[in-house]
Write a protein that holds these residues in place. Structure first.
Motif, PDB file in Angstrom:
ATOM      1  N   ILE A   1      55.731  -5.584  -6.761  1.00 42.35           N
ATOM      2  CA  ILE A   1      55.490  -7.021  -6.893  1.00 42.35           C
ATOM      3  C   ILE A   1      56.578  -7.812  -6.169  1.00 42.35           C
ATOM      4  O   ILE A   1      56.300  -8.809  -5.487  1.00 42.35           O
ATOM      5  CB  ILE A   1      55.434  -7.417  -8.386  1.00 42.35           C
ATOM      6  CG1 ILE A   1      54.186  -6.809  -9.030  1.00 42.35           C
ATOM      7  CG2 ILE A   1      55.440  -8.934  -8.549  1.00 42.35           C
ATOM      8  CD1 ILE A   1      54.125  -6.957 -10.524  1.00 42.35           C
TER       9      ILE A   1
ATOM     10  N   LEU B   1      48.141 -13.335  -5.215  1.00 42.64           N
ATOM     11  CA  LEU B   1      48.122 -13.138  -6.665  1.00 42.64           C
ATOM     12  C   LEU B   1      47.200 -11.991  -7.062  1.00 42.64           C
ATOM     13  O   LEU B   1      47.510 -11.223  -7.980  1.00 42.64           O
ATOM     14  CB  LEU B   1      47.676 -14.428  -7.363  1.00 42.64           C
ATOM     15  CG  LEU B   1      48.682 -15.585  -7.341  1.00 42.64           C
ATOM     16  CD1 LEU B   1      48.072 -16.833  -7.972  1.00 42.64           C
ATOM     17  CD2 LEU B   1      49.968 -15.210  -8.069  1.00 42.64           C
ATOM     18  N   ILE B   2      46.080 -11.864  -6.361  1.00 42.69           N
ATOM     19  CA  ILE B   2      45.153 -10.766  -6.647  1.00 42.69           C
ATOM     20  C   ILE B   2      45.831  -9.419  -6.387  1.00 42.69           C
ATOM     21  O   ILE B   2      45.707  -8.478  -7.180  1.00 42.69           O
ATOM     22  CB  ILE B   2      43.867 -10.899  -5.795  1.00 42.69           C
ATOM     23  CG1 ILE B   2      43.024 -12.068  -6.297  1.00 42.69           C
ATOM     24  CG2 ILE B   2      43.047  -9.598  -5.854  1.00 42.69           C
ATOM     25  CD1 ILE B   2      41.822 -12.381  -5.431  1.00 42.69           C
TER      26      ILE B   2
ATOM     27  N   VAL C   1      49.011  -8.819  -6.512  1.00 40.03           N
ATOM     28  CA  VAL C   1      50.011  -8.655  -7.572  1.00 40.03           C
ATOM     29  C   VAL C   1      49.359  -8.156  -8.858  1.00 40.03           C
ATOM     30  O   VAL C   1      49.830  -7.202  -9.492  1.00 40.03           O
ATOM     31  CB  VAL C   1      50.751  -9.986  -7.838  1.00 40.03           C
ATOM     32  CG1 VAL C   1      51.605  -9.881  -9.110  1.00 40.03           C
ATOM     33  CG2 VAL C   1      51.633 -10.349  -6.653  1.00 40.03           C
ATOM     34  N   PHE C   2      48.256  -8.794  -9.243  1.00 39.71           N
ATOM     35  CA  PHE C   2      47.576  -8.419 -10.490  1.00 39.71           C
ATOM     36  C   PHE C   2      47.039  -6.994 -10.430  1.00 39.71           C
ATOM     37  O   PHE C   2      47.131  -6.242 -11.409  1.00 39.71           O
ATOM     38  CB  PHE C   2      46.436  -9.399 -10.777  1.00 39.71           C
ATOM     39  CG  PHE C   2      46.896 -10.783 -11.131  1.00 39.71           C
ATOM     40  CD1 PHE C   2      48.129 -10.986 -11.732  1.00 39.71           C
ATOM     41  CD2 PHE C   2      46.101 -11.890 -10.845  1.00 39.71           C
ATOM     42  CE1 PHE C   2      48.574 -12.270 -12.042  1.00 39.71           C
ATOM     43  CE2 PHE C   2      46.538 -13.174 -11.160  1.00 39.71           C
ATOM     44  CZ  PHE C   2      47.766 -13.364 -11.763  1.00 39.71           C
ATOM     45  N   ILE C   3      46.492  -6.614  -9.279  1.00 36.33           N
ATOM     46  CA  ILE C   3      45.974  -5.257  -9.121  1.00 36.33           C
ATOM     47  C   ILE C   3      47.109  -4.241  -9.202  1.00 36.33           C
ATOM     48  O   ILE C   3      46.991  -3.203  -9.858  1.00 36.33           O
ATOM     49  CB  ILE C   3      45.208  -5.107  -7.789  1.00 36.33           C
ATOM     50  CG1 ILE C   3      43.908  -5.915  -7.835  1.00 36.33           C
ATOM     51  CG2 ILE C   3      44.894  -3.636  -7.505  1.00 36.33           C
ATOM     52  CD1 ILE C   3      43.151  -5.927  -6.528  1.00 36.33           C
TER      53      ILE C   3
ATOM     54  N   GLN D   1      49.980  -4.563 -10.731  1.00 39.45           N
ATOM     55  CA  GLN D   1      50.466  -4.496 -12.101  1.00 39.45           C
ATOM     56  C   GLN D   1      49.499  -3.720 -12.988  1.00 39.45           C
ATOM     57  O   GLN D   1      49.918  -2.930 -13.844  1.00 39.45           O
ATOM     58  CB  GLN D   1      50.653  -5.907 -12.659  1.00 39.45           C
ATOM     59  CG  GLN D   1      51.310  -5.952 -14.032  1.00 39.45           C
ATOM     60  CD  GLN D   1      52.720  -5.404 -14.017  1.00 39.45           C
ATOM     61  OE1 GLN D   1      53.604  -5.978 -13.375  1.00 39.45           O
ATOM     62  NE2 GLN D   1      52.955  -4.295 -14.697  1.00 39.45           N
ATOM     63  N   ALA D   2      48.200  -3.923 -12.775  1.00 43.22           N
ATOM     64  CA  ALA D   2      47.190  -3.227 -13.569  1.00 43.22           C
ATOM     65  C   ALA D   2      47.244  -1.722 -13.322  1.00 43.22           C
ATOM     66  O   ALA D   2      47.143  -0.921 -14.263  1.00 43.22           O
ATOM     67  CB  ALA D   2      45.800  -3.764 -13.235  1.00 43.22           C
TER      68      ALA D   2
ATOM     69  N   ASN E   1      50.355  -0.374 -15.079  1.00 39.33           N
ATOM     70  CA  ASN E   1      50.157  -0.293 -16.534  1.00 39.33           C
ATOM     71  C   ASN E   1      49.269   0.888 -16.904  1.00 39.33           C
ATOM     72  O   ASN E   1      49.520   1.588 -17.893  1.00 39.33           O
ATOM     73  CB  ASN E   1      49.530  -1.581 -17.051  1.00 39.33           C
ATOM     74  CG  ASN E   1      50.490  -2.761 -16.979  1.00 39.33           C
ATOM     75  OD1 ASN E   1      51.705  -2.589 -16.885  1.00 39.33           O
ATOM     76  ND2 ASN E   1      49.959  -3.975 -17.009  1.00 39.33           N
TER      77      ASN E   1
END
Length: 226
Positions: free
Chosen positions: A165, A207-208, A210-212, A214-215, A218
């Motif tokens: 990120i 942002l997409i 980044v979210f992917i 992070q997902a 996780n």
């Protein structure tokens, strides 16, 4: 629907090919520099871990030298780092401008950050497990791979996600100096030409990513933790 999108994003509607090209450049920078910095960061992080005064192979001079270098490069703002290593970038790549040229400063900036994250992650490994391995006569190399890296895998994945990120943010910054990617698109097409919709789309795509990232991080942490 197409007409609605064209009205909502008037400037973007005519440059979708450039948008996708910029997205590809961002993914290229993140992917290549991430792999290189990942390998070097793990190696450097392990060296910092084992050469510390409480490590497997204490070495005061080596640890202090690497520790100061890591702290120095971590403290340098990325824009300044781009300028400082301009000659090195030009020597390695042949140019200091463009997507490929951005890989050098991206790696140089990311390795110290990731190495420190790796060091801290491995310090979370239960010392008792390490001591037990030493008592059984396990070699230092085996302890590194079979104890530290194995037991600390979940923490390593967590800090890797954080580093990715951070790296995505650096690629956007690199775009401001002609490195290409979504950052470059937002500056040259969006900001300089007052095209707010271009800035909006570039930001959403970043942002997409980044979210992917992070997902995925996780999900991997959850998998290895069970």
């Amino acid at each position: 629907m197409t007409e609605f999108i064209n009205n909502l994003l008037p400037n973007v509607s005519g440059i979708w090919d450039i948008v996708w090209e910029s997205l590809g450049e961002t993914l290229y920078m993140v992917g290549i520099s991430g792999v290189i910095a990942g390998v070097l960061g793990v190696i450097l992080g392990v060296i910092l871990l084992i050469t510390d005064e409480n490590g497997l192979m204490p070495h005061h001079f080596l640890y202090n030298t690497l520790d100061k270098l890591v702290n120095t490069f971590r403290s340098l703002p990325f824009i300044i780092l781009l300028t400082l290593i301009y000659p090195i970038t030009r020597l390695i790549v042949g140019t200091a401008i463009g997507t490929t040229a951005a890989l050098v400063p991206l790696v140089v900036s990311t390795v110290p950050f990731y190495a420190r994250q790796i060091q801290n992650a491995l310090l979370e490994v239960d010392p008792g497990v390490v001591e037990a391995a030493q008592a059984m006569g396990t070699s230092n190399l085996d302890i590194i791979f079979r104890v530290y890296l194995k037991e600390g895998l979940a923490s390593i994945i967590r800090v890797s996600a954080v580093t990715i990120i951070n790296l995505i943010g650096l690629t956007a910054m690199a775009g401001a100096v002609g490195a290409g990617g979504l950052g470059n698109l937002a500056i040259t097409r969006g900001y300089n030409r007052f095209q707010t919709d271009v800035i909006f789309v570039a930001t959403i795509l970043i942002l997409i990513i980044v979210f992917i990232s992070q997902a995925i991080g996780n999900a991997l942490v959850k998998k290895v933790s069970h």
